[in-house]
Design a protein around this motif. Sequence first.
Motif, mmCIF file in Angstrom:
data_model
loop_
_atom_site.group_PDB
_atom_site.id
_atom_site.type_symbol
_atom_site.label_atom_id
_atom_site.label_comp_id
_atom_site.label_asym_id
_atom_site.label_seq_id
_atom_site.Cartn_x
_atom_site.Cartn_y
_atom_site.Cartn_z
ATOM 1 N N GLN A 121 -22.379 14.593 -21.426
ATOM 2 C CA GLN A 121 -23.708 14.731 -22.032
ATOM 3 C C GLN A 121 -24.790 14.212 -21.093
ATOM 4 N N ALA A 122 -24.553 13.073 -20.476
ATOM 5 C CA ALA A 122 -25.543 12.507 -19.557
ATOM 6 C C ALA A 122 -25.724 13.391 -18.327
ATOM 7 N N ARG A 123 -24.668 13.984 -17.831
ATOM 8 C CA ARG A 123 -24.770 14.825 -16.640
ATOM 9 C C ARG A 123 -25.412 16.169 -16.954
ATOM 10 N N VAL A 124 -25.141 16.695 -18.155
ATOM 11 C CA VAL A 124 -25.738 17.982 -18.522
ATOM 12 C C VAL A 124 -27.252 17.848 -18.655
ATOM 13 N N ARG A 125 -27.729 16.717 -19.138
ATOM 14 C CA ARG A 125 -29.184 16.515 -19.288
ATOM 15 C C ARG A 125 -29.898 16.554 -17.949
ATOM 16 N N THR A 126 -29.192 16.193 -16.890
ATOM 17 C CA THR A 126 -29.800 16.219 -15.555
ATOM 18 C C THR A 126 -29.733 17.592 -14.911
ATOM 19 N N GLY A 127 -29.129 18.575 -15.590
ATOM 20 C CA GLY A 127 -29.036 19.924 -15.051
ATOM 21 C C GLY A 127 -27.878 20.135 -14.102
ATOM 22 N N ASP A 128 -26.843 19.336 -14.212
ATOM 23 C CA ASP A 128 -25.676 19.464 -13.339
ATOM 24 C C ASP A 128 -24.871 20.703 -13.745
ATOM 25 N N LYS A 129 -24.729 21.658 -12.817
ATOM 26 C CA LYS A 129 -23.996 22.887 -13.113
ATOM 27 C C LYS A 129 -22.496 22.613 -13.276
#
Length: 209
Positions: free
Chosen positions: A59-67
Amino acid sequence: MGDPKFSRAKFERPSHPWEAERIKAENELLKKYGLKNKKELWRSQYVLRRFRQRARELQARVRTGDKQAEKEREQLLRRLGRLGLLPLEGTTLDDVLALDVEAILSRRLQTLTFLKGLAFTPRQARQFIVHGHVSIAGRRVTIPGILVSRTEENGITYDERSVISSDLHPVRQTGQIPTPPPAEGGGEGPEDEPGPDTPGPAPGPEREA
């Protein structure tokens, strides 16, 4: 030769061992799912904790736009869907965080064996599995705590090499293990007392007065 592999603990003990509410809740789960001891419950809690920890990280990585995180999120959701912990479609990481330990316990082979009617109680289901009477898709499995996937669930049945696979077996008819008959001449009871047609003990030599 490589480094030796050291086994790691598959569960974590509670930080506070004497919590009345937690102990009561654990005992109810042990009775409901027929667990052998609390280590099996703690192992399921550990598995759930790992899934939820992974979901929070993604969840934290997806918020940063990590593909890459988006790909790993889909992989995690598909994996949990195959295990039957989540629906196959329309799930999010919030659904992973909403899982409880009973979701893990309900996918154990012991629980599914009982729910499919192969045993009369969860404890009897555990006994059947440990003694090699249950198979998955023709493969004998003796570990009651493995998580069964959706595709494997329909293949749970009695092992064809087991005597319990017969419908005429007394365990499947009565639901209990038949007790062996008493040994001949053993024990004391009404049946061992000499009857009118049974000779009594031989008389001993009489003492002189």
